[in-house]
Design a protein around this motif. Structure first.
Motif, PDB file in Angstrom:
ATOM      1  N   GLN A 365      69.478  68.935  67.250  1.00 16.69           N
ATOM      2  CA  GLN A 365      70.089  67.871  67.943  1.00 16.69           C
ATOM      3  C   GLN A 365      70.692  66.795  67.076  1.00 16.69           C
ATOM      4  N   PRO A 366      71.981  66.103  67.158  1.00 16.97           N
ATOM      5  CA  PRO A 366      72.550  65.546  66.262  1.00 16.97           C
ATOM      6  C   PRO A 366      71.668  64.189  65.856  1.00 16.97           C
ATOM      7  N   THR A 367      71.971  63.976  64.503  1.00 24.41           N
ATOM      8  CA  THR A 367      71.063  62.930  63.771  1.00 24.41           C
ATOM      9  C   THR A 367      71.943  61.977  63.264  1.00 24.41           C
ATOM     10  N   GLY A 368      73.118  62.138  63.229  1.00 26.40           N
ATOM     11  CA  GLY A 368      74.130  61.102  62.230  1.00 26.40           C
ATOM     12  C   GLY A 368      75.604  61.629  62.343  1.00 26.40           C
ATOM     13  N   PRO A 369      76.462  60.932  61.750  1.00 26.71           N
ATOM     14  CA  PRO A 369      77.852  61.230  61.753  1.00 26.71           C
ATOM     15  C   PRO A 369      78.200  62.387  60.887  1.00 26.71           C
ATOM     16  N   GLY A 370      77.323  62.634  59.862  1.00 27.60           N
ATOM     17  CA  GLY A 370      77.263  63.907  58.962  1.00 27.60           C
ATOM     18  C   GLY A 370      76.851  65.187  59.583  1.00 27.60           C
ATOM     19  N   TRP A 371      76.145  65.152  60.787  1.00 31.39           N
ATOM     20  CA  TRP A 371      75.539  66.386  61.481  1.00 31.39           C
ATOM     21  C   TRP A 371      76.463  67.307  61.829  1.00 31.39           C
ATOM     22  N   ARG A 372      76.150  68.763  61.389  1.00 34.41           N
ATOM     23  CA  ARG A 372      77.308  69.680  61.812  1.00 34.41           C
ATOM     24  C   ARG A 372      76.539  70.955  62.510  1.00 34.41           C
ATOM     25  N   GLY A 373      75.373  70.510  63.088  1.00 34.40           N
ATOM     26  CA  GLY A 373      74.685  71.956  63.274  1.00 34.40           C
ATOM     27  C   GLY A 373      75.113  72.415  64.895  1.00 34.40           C
ATOM     28  N   PRO A 374      74.351  73.063  65.551  1.00 30.57           N
ATOM     29  CA  PRO A 374      72.891  73.371  65.275  1.00 30.57           C
ATOM     30  C   PRO A 374      72.616  74.147  63.991  1.00 30.57           C
ATOM     31  N   TYR A 375      71.724  74.113  63.077  1.00 31.68           N
ATOM     32  CA  TYR A 375      71.281  74.911  62.087  1.00 31.68           C
ATOM     33  C   TYR A 375      70.536  76.031  62.430  1.00 31.68           C
ATOM     34  N   ILE A 376      69.817  75.736  63.629  1.00 33.60           N
ATOM     35  CA  ILE A 376      68.950  77.108  64.175  1.00 33.60           C
ATOM     36  C   ILE A 376      69.885  77.415  65.458  1.00 33.60           C
ATOM     37  N   ARG A 377      70.219  78.603  65.557  1.00 33.41           N
ATOM     38  CA  ARG A 377      71.168  79.031  66.692  1.00 33.41           C
ATOM     39  C   ARG A 377      70.250  78.969  67.839  1.00 33.41           C
ATOM     40  N   ASP A 378      69.090  79.112  67.849  1.00 31.52           N
ATOM     41  CA  ASP A 378      68.286  79.199  69.222  1.00 31.52           C
ATOM     42  C   ASP A 378      66.946  78.198  69.157  1.00 31.52           C
ATOM     43  N   GLY A 379      66.818  77.242  69.737  1.00 32.64           N
ATOM     44  CA  GLY A 379      65.423  76.513  69.475  1.00 32.64           C
ATOM     45  C   GLY A 379      64.136  77.086  69.575  1.00 32.64           C
ATOM     46  N   ARG A 380      64.207  78.306  70.396  1.00 32.89           N
ATOM     47  CA  ARG A 380      63.112  78.942  70.371  1.00 32.89           C
ATOM     48  C   ARG A 380      62.662  79.462  69.010  1.00 32.89           C
ATOM     49  N   GLY A 381      63.642  79.480  68.119  1.00 36.20           N
ATOM     50  CA  GLY A 381      63.202  79.869  66.586  1.00 36.20           C
ATOM     51  C   GLY A 381      62.333  78.847  66.211  1.00 36.20           C
ATOM     52  N   LEU A 382      62.013  77.792  66.635  1.00 33.82           N
ATOM     53  CA  LEU A 382      61.058  76.640  66.222  1.00 33.82           C
ATOM     54  C   LEU A 382      59.660  76.947  66.680  1.00 33.82           C
ATOM     55  N   THR A 383      59.325  78.120  67.333  1.00 37.79           N
ATOM     56  CA  THR A 383      58.240  78.245  67.839  1.00 37.79           C
ATOM     57  C   THR A 383      57.536  79.579  67.060  1.00 37.79           C
ATOM     58  N   ASP A 384      56.314  79.230  66.878  1.00 36.87           N
ATOM     59  CA  ASP A 384      55.763  80.348  65.602  1.00 36.87           C
ATOM     60  C   ASP A 384      55.265  81.642  66.723  1.00 36.87           C
TER      61      ASP A 384
END
Length: 425
Positions: A365-384
């Motif tokens: 999710q964008p956090t500022g003007p320099g943000w050029r993500g998403p840096y993880i293609r799928d948000g499910r990759g943040l689940t163990d």
């Protein structure tokens, strides 16, 4: 990583071009050679021009004959000064414009050549807003900037309206430079098609302008440094964009001192800089970005293999299923490393790591003007592998800027086997 970069100094690029240098402006210009039919098939057709775009060359005047002279005029009326210099000393005939008047002070301070005396006289006239227009052994003294038509003379002329060809610098750029230092009464015109300047002034002004032109009219490409850097693990356009942003942040104010030109056909990036040291920095940054991209590719390949193993696991014995259960810990370690790489890419774009409040959601999710993500293609990759979101803290333990971790299958600190905690380095 082994590199096949070819760093090329501009001197090498233009070494062969030395044979194509333009003829001297005051010399004879040979006719352009006819194309060589034998070279058409392999090297195309090359016809060398003369680099000559103006005619009417004015021959350089020979030094004025005669020995050394001494002159001492203090606030002398203009007719008296003109007679002393032009008629009595040089033996010329002269005419005074009816608008030319005033007094002149001219002191040689000792014996000088007649050419030096004439230059001093022209300078003294210029200080009074007058100009000496010479033709052979006659001269006219008139106000500078008069309405009379002056013929434009060739590059060898010393005063009046003079055309000055430029070799390396653009006429419009040289005109802008001279406009900041030239006297107001000097007229400047730039012919962009022929790349020449037209100057108008007395001999002293023309000499001063010529000296300024010589300072800037140089082969600036000889001072440039270039490098063609191959890109193996990423898109050259993306890497060139990242390098441009890195150098703008690392060396603010570089402007056009370094440029990155992607070449997708060659899978490489052309680096052009006026500072040779920037080439080494660019290559070092490219190696780091390539390393990150290659590591991501290896992680994706490993995840694909694990996914295939997962599919096979439904058809094999419980012993293999147990093995896959133990592999969840290994999968978690791979995923943690992958997320840590994404955090590093976030840092390259934003200049800071995600805060504790932003957490890993800052990767998607964008956090500022320099943000050029998403840096993880799928948000499910943040689940163990045990269905729990990976945890993030900033700063991390042991003085680290951040830490990505999972509490394992038991969801508690500590443990062993697949219940052991998994954290980034």
């Amino acid at each position: 990583m082994r590199w096949g970069a070819y760093v090329v100094g501009a001197a090498l690029v233009f070494a062969a071009g030395a044979a194509l240098a333009a003829e001297p402006l005051g010399g004879a210009y040979p006719a352009a050679p006819a194309p060589d039919p034998a070279r058409r098939g392999s090297a195309g057709i090359v016809v060398h021009g003369t680099d000559r775009f103006v005619g009417g060359e004015t021959p350089v005047r020979a030094p004025l004959p005669g020995g050394m002279v001494t002159l001492n005029l203090v606030e002398a009326p203009l007719p008296v000064a003109a007679k002393a210099v032009l008629a009595d000393t040089l033996g010329w005939g002269y005419t005074l414009d009816e608008r030319a008047s005033g007094t002149l002070t001219l002191q040689t301070g000792g014996p000088v050549t007649r050419d030096a005396l004439l230059a001093m006289f022209e300078t003294a006239l210029g200080s009074r807003g007058l100009v000496l227009r010479r033709r052979g052994r006659t001269a006219l003294i008139a106000p500078a900037g008069g309405t009379g038509v002056q013929p434009v003379q060739g590059p060898g002329a010393e005063a009046g309206a003079v055309v000055v060809p430029l070799r390396w610098i653009a006429a419009a750029e040289m005109q802008a430079i001279l406009a900041s230092v030239a006297p107001r009464e000097v007229l400047l015109r730039a012919d962009r098609t022929r790349n020449v300047l037209i100057l108008s002034g007395d001999a002293g002004q023309i000499r001063a302008l010529r000296q300024t032109i010589e300072v800037f009219d140089v082969d600036w490409m000889r001072g440039m440094s270039t490098a063609m850097l191959p890109v193996r693990s990423a898109n050259p356009r993306t890497i060139a964009r990242d390098l441009s942003q890195i150098f703008n942040a690392e060396a603010a104010g570089t402007g056009d001192m370094i440029r990155f030109v992607p070449n997708e056909a060659l899978s490489a990036i052309l680096v052009v800089s006026s500072r040779a040291v920037y080439l080494d920095r660019a290559r070092a940054w490219l190696e780091q970005l390539e390393s990150l991209a290659a590591e991501r590719e290896r992680q994706i390949e490993l995840l694909v293999v694990l996914a295939i193993i997962g599919m096979i696991a439904t058809m094999v014995t419980p012993q293999v299923i147990g093995y896959l259960g133990r592999a969840k810990g290994e999968t978690a370690r791979i995923q943690v490393k992958n997320i840590a790489q994404a955090v590093e890419l976030y840092y390259l774009d934003n200049g800071a790591y995600p805060t504790a409040q932003q957490g890993l959601q800052g990767l998607v999710q964008p956090t500022g003007p320099g943000w050029r993500g998403p840096y993880i293609r799928d948000g499910r990759g943040l689940t163990d592998p045990w269905g729990q979101p990976y945890l993030y803290r900033s700063p991390g333990a042991d003085g680290k800027p951040y830490q990505v971790y999972s509490l394992g299958s038991d969801r508690q600190a500590g443990g062993s086997d697949d219940a052991a905690d998994v954290a980034s380095d």
